[in-house]
Design a protein around this motif. Structure first.
Motif, PDB file in Angstrom:
ATOM      1  N   VAL A 161     -46.868 -61.240   8.977  1.00 25.11           N
ATOM      2  CA  VAL A 161     -46.423 -59.848   9.103  1.00 25.11           C
ATOM      3  C   VAL A 161     -45.706 -59.678  10.427  1.00 25.11           C
ATOM      4  N   LEU A 162     -44.634 -58.897  10.437  1.00 19.74           N
ATOM      5  CA  LEU A 162     -43.888 -58.634  11.663  1.00 19.74           C
ATOM      6  C   LEU A 162     -44.771 -57.866  12.642  1.00 19.74           C
ATOM      7  N   GLN A 163     -45.032 -58.455  13.796  1.00 14.47           N
ATOM      8  CA  GLN A 163     -45.915 -57.868  14.794  1.00 14.47           C
ATOM      9  C   GLN A 163     -45.277 -57.931  16.180  1.00 14.47           C
ATOM     10  N   TYR A 164     -45.583 -56.918  16.980  1.00 12.89           N
ATOM     11  CA  TYR A 164     -45.117 -56.874  18.361  1.00 12.89           C
ATOM     12  C   TYR A 164     -46.296 -56.528  19.264  1.00 12.89           C
ATOM     13  N   PRO A 207     -52.127 -55.789  26.524  1.00 15.32           N
ATOM     14  CA  PRO A 207     -51.318 -55.187  25.447  1.00 15.32           C
ATOM     15  C   PRO A 207     -52.078 -55.088  24.130  1.00 15.32           C
ATOM     16  N   MET A 208     -51.660 -54.160  23.287  1.00 15.46           N
ATOM     17  CA  MET A 208     -52.177 -54.061  21.927  1.00 15.46           C
ATOM     18  C   MET A 208     -51.120 -54.597  20.963  1.00 15.46           C
ATOM     19  N   VAL A 209     -51.522 -54.811  19.729  1.00 19.17           N
ATOM     20  CA  VAL A 209     -50.618 -55.322  18.701  1.00 19.17           C
ATOM     21  C   VAL A 209     -50.240 -54.190  17.763  1.00 19.17           C
ATOM     22  N   ILE A 210     -48.947 -54.075  17.485  1.00 18.03           N
ATOM     23  CA  ILE A 210     -48.457 -53.093  16.537  1.00 18.03           C
ATOM     24  C   ILE A 210     -47.850 -53.826  15.342  1.00 18.03           C
ATOM     25  N   ASP A 211     -48.316 -53.477  14.138  1.00 19.24           N
ATOM     26  CA  ASP A 211     -47.864 -54.118  12.900  1.00 19.24           C
ATOM     27  C   ASP A 211     -46.794 -53.263  12.229  1.00 19.24           C
ATOM     28  N   PHE A 212     -45.817 -53.949  11.663  1.00 23.86           N
ATOM     29  CA  PHE A 212     -44.806 -53.282  10.853  1.00 23.86           C
ATOM     30  C   PHE A 212     -44.882 -53.856   9.442  1.00 23.86           C
ATOM     31  N   ASN A 213     -44.693 -53.024   8.476  1.00 24.54           N
ATOM     32  CA  ASN A 213     -44.876 -53.422   7.078  1.00 24.54           C
ATOM     33  C   ASN A 213     -43.677 -54.223   6.590  1.00 24.54           C
ATOM     34  N   LYS A 214     -43.475 -55.372   7.244  1.00 18.63           N
ATOM     35  CA  LYS A 214     -42.352 -56.242   6.914  1.00 18.63           C
ATOM     36  C   LYS A 214     -42.779 -57.686   7.061  1.00 18.63           C
ATOM     37  N   GLU A 215     -42.067 -58.556   6.371  1.00 24.28           N
ATOM     38  CA  GLU A 215     -42.298 -59.982   6.534  1.00 24.28           C
ATOM     39  C   GLU A 215     -41.801 -60.419   7.913  1.00 24.28           C
ATOM     40  N   ASN A 216     -42.493 -61.364   8.506  1.00 23.58           N
ATOM     41  CA  ASN A 216     -42.148 -61.851   9.836  1.00 23.58           C
ATOM     42  C   ASN A 216     -40.933 -62.777   9.763  1.00 23.58           C
ATOM     43  N   THR A 217     -39.734 -62.174   9.735  1.00 22.47           N
ATOM     44  CA  THR A 217     -38.498 -62.942   9.703  1.00 22.47           C
ATOM     45  C   THR A 217     -37.524 -62.370  10.721  1.00 22.47           C
ATOM     46  N   TYR A 218     -36.578 -63.193  11.125  1.00 23.43           N
ATOM     47  CA  TYR A 218     -35.580 -62.775  12.107  1.00 23.43           C
ATOM     48  C   TYR A 218     -34.737 -61.618  11.583  1.00 23.43           C
ATOM     49  N   VAL A 219     -34.433 -61.635  10.312  1.00 25.94           N
ATOM     50  CA  VAL A 219     -33.625 -60.575   9.712  1.00 25.94           C
ATOM     51  C   VAL A 219     -34.339 -59.227   9.812  1.00 25.94           C
ATOM     52  N   ASN A 220     -35.659 -59.242   9.759  1.00 23.84           N
ATOM     53  CA  ASN A 220     -36.451 -57.996   9.798  1.00 23.84           C
ATOM     54  C   ASN A 220     -36.760 -57.528  11.220  1.00 23.84           C
ATOM     55  N   ARG A 221     -36.206 -58.182  12.228  1.00 24.98           N
ATOM     56  CA  ARG A 221     -36.500 -57.801  13.619  1.00 24.98           C
ATOM     57  C   ARG A 221     -36.177 -56.326  13.848  1.00 24.98           C
ATOM     58  N   LEU A 222     -36.894 -55.706  14.765  1.00 25.04           N
ATOM     59  CA  LEU A 222     -36.678 -54.295  15.063  1.00 25.04           C
ATOM     60  C   LEU A 222     -35.304 -54.088  15.687  1.00 25.04           C
ATOM     61  N   GLY A 223     -34.674 -52.983  15.296  1.00 23.78           N
ATOM     62  CA  GLY A 223     -33.345 -52.690  15.818  1.00 23.78           C
ATOM     63  C   GLY A 223     -32.231 -53.265  14.982  1.00 23.78           C
ATOM     64  N   ASN A 224     -32.562 -54.096  14.012  1.00 27.05           N
ATOM     65  CA  ASN A 224     -31.546 -54.644  13.109  1.00 27.05           C
ATOM     66  C   ASN A 224     -31.347 -53.644  11.977  1.00 27.05           C
ATOM     67  N   GLY A 225     -30.642 -52.564  12.282  1.00 29.35           N
ATOM     68  CA  GLY A 225     -30.495 -51.447  11.341  1.00 29.35           C
ATOM     69  C   GLY A 225     -30.899 -50.167  12.033  1.00 29.35           C
ATOM     70  N   SER A 226     -31.914 -49.487  11.522  1.00 28.97           N
ATOM     71  CA  SER A 226     -32.368 -48.229  12.089  1.00 28.97           C
ATOM     72  C   SER A 226     -33.039 -48.431  13.439  1.00 28.97           C
ATOM     73  N   SER A 227     -32.790 -47.496  14.368  1.00 28.64           N
ATOM     74  CA  SER A 227     -33.427 -47.559  15.682  1.00 28.64           C
ATOM     75  C   SER A 227     -34.815 -46.925  15.666  1.00 28.64           C
ATOM     76  N   THR A 228     -35.181 -46.296  14.554  1.00 31.68           N
ATOM     77  CA  THR A 228     -36.490 -45.652  14.417  1.00 31.68           C
ATOM     78  C   THR A 228     -37.326 -46.397  13.385  1.00 31.68           C
ATOM     79  N   GLN A 229     -38.551 -46.741  13.758  1.00 33.28           N
ATOM     80  CA  GLN A 229     -39.439 -47.488  12.877  1.00 33.28           C
ATOM     81  C   GLN A 229     -40.848 -46.910  12.957  1.00 33.28           C
TER      82      GLN A 229
END
Length: 289
Positions: A161-164, A207-229
């Motif tokens: 899962v895409l995590q930061y 730090p804490m971990v924040i999960d995004f409901n996306k597969e952990n891939t480079y294409v799904n990186r944050l900011g690749n499209g909408s600036s709001t997530q």
């Protein structure tokens, strides 16, 4: 029997016959054999230059560095450190941020990385460079370690899962998000973002971990499209128990967009990372592997 992996491919190639002899020896004598990761051995921990991204908030008062790790020793650690910078270098860096077009700045001090992680390094020197180790805007800047925020070795836990990682900037309501790097294939990224209706727990420095409901891939990186997530943080509630907290983040700055240190474009090498059990460490291999 204990078998350590070899440091380079030449050693590996010339040692395969001995390797299979060793396995047969263990089997015949009914001895257990264990692969000890080369990355954890003393020999792997050698003096080396280590690249870091240098970043700060919009007030340019507090400074952090994030290790540009690799899936090979001795660079296989995620490290986030709060630092101070000598006054002349700080003024030059802050002025460059406010007047120039460059967002990413890097440093490359030389030391044993494990010494930094263990708190044995209190200060170090490095030029401050534009972009990915480009032109120097300062020479031999003095950095002092203020606080080790986060350390972790890559490759121990896989994340699909895409995590930061998220931790607060010095500006109220502003946060840094850095990509949680797990096992190959993976990538790096550092963001400066606003997080709505989110208060950092008092006294917490890790730090804490924040999960995004996306597969952990480079294409799904944050900011690749909408600036709001919208992401989910495991956040302690009023009773001290962890609960899912939905938060909306708005990306203000893509400090480090995730190019890979091998050829500078990120995605090619991201696709090429894989693991082969016969290799000594995580290394590049062909996209078809």
């Amino acid at each position: 029997c204990v078998r350590s992996k070899y440091k380079n491919q030449t050693q590996h190639t010339t040692s395969m016959s001995n390797f299979y002899t060793f396995i047969l020896f263990c089997v015949l004598l009914n001895l257990p054999f264990v692969f000890t990761s080369y990355a954890n051995s003393t020999e792997c921990n050698y003096l080396s230059g280590h690249g870091f991204v240098l970043f700060t908030g919009s007030d340019c008062k507090t400074f952090w560095i994030s290790h540009l790790g690799e899936f090979e020793c001795p660079h296989q650690y995620d490290v986030k450190v709060m630092v101070t910078i000598d006054d002349d270098s700080k003024n030059t860096y802050c002025n460059a941020l406010s007047t120039g077009n460059e967002i990413t700045y890097t440093i490359i001090p030389e030391f044993y990385l494990t010494d930094l992680i263990s708190g044995n390094i209190l200060q170090f020197e490095s030029d401050i460079m534009t972009g990915f180790f480009g032109n120097s805007i300062t020479t031999n800047s003095l950095f002092q370690v203020k606080k080790i925020l986060y350390t972790r070795e890559y490759g121990l836990v896989e994340s699909t899962v895409l995590q930061y990682l998220i931790f607060p900037a010095s500006n109220p309501g502003m946060f840094f998000l850095t990509k949680y790097i797990s096992t190959p294939p993976d990538f790096d990224q550092i963001l400066y973002a606003q997080v709505d209706s989110f208060v950092w727990p008092a006294g917490r420095t890790w730090p804490m971990v924040i999960d995004f409901n996306k597969e952990n891939t480079y294409v799904n990186r944050l900011g690749n499209g909408s600036s709001t997530q919208v992401g989910t943080i495991r956040y302690p509630d009023t009773n001290g128990l962890l609960a899912d907290l939905k938060v909306q983040i708005t990306i203000k700055k893509n400090i480090y967009p995730g190019p890979n240190q091998y050829n500078g474009d990120g995605q090619d090498d991201y696709k090429q990372y894989c693991i082969e059990p016969s290799r000594p460490t995580w290394q590049l291999c062909s996209p078809s592997s």
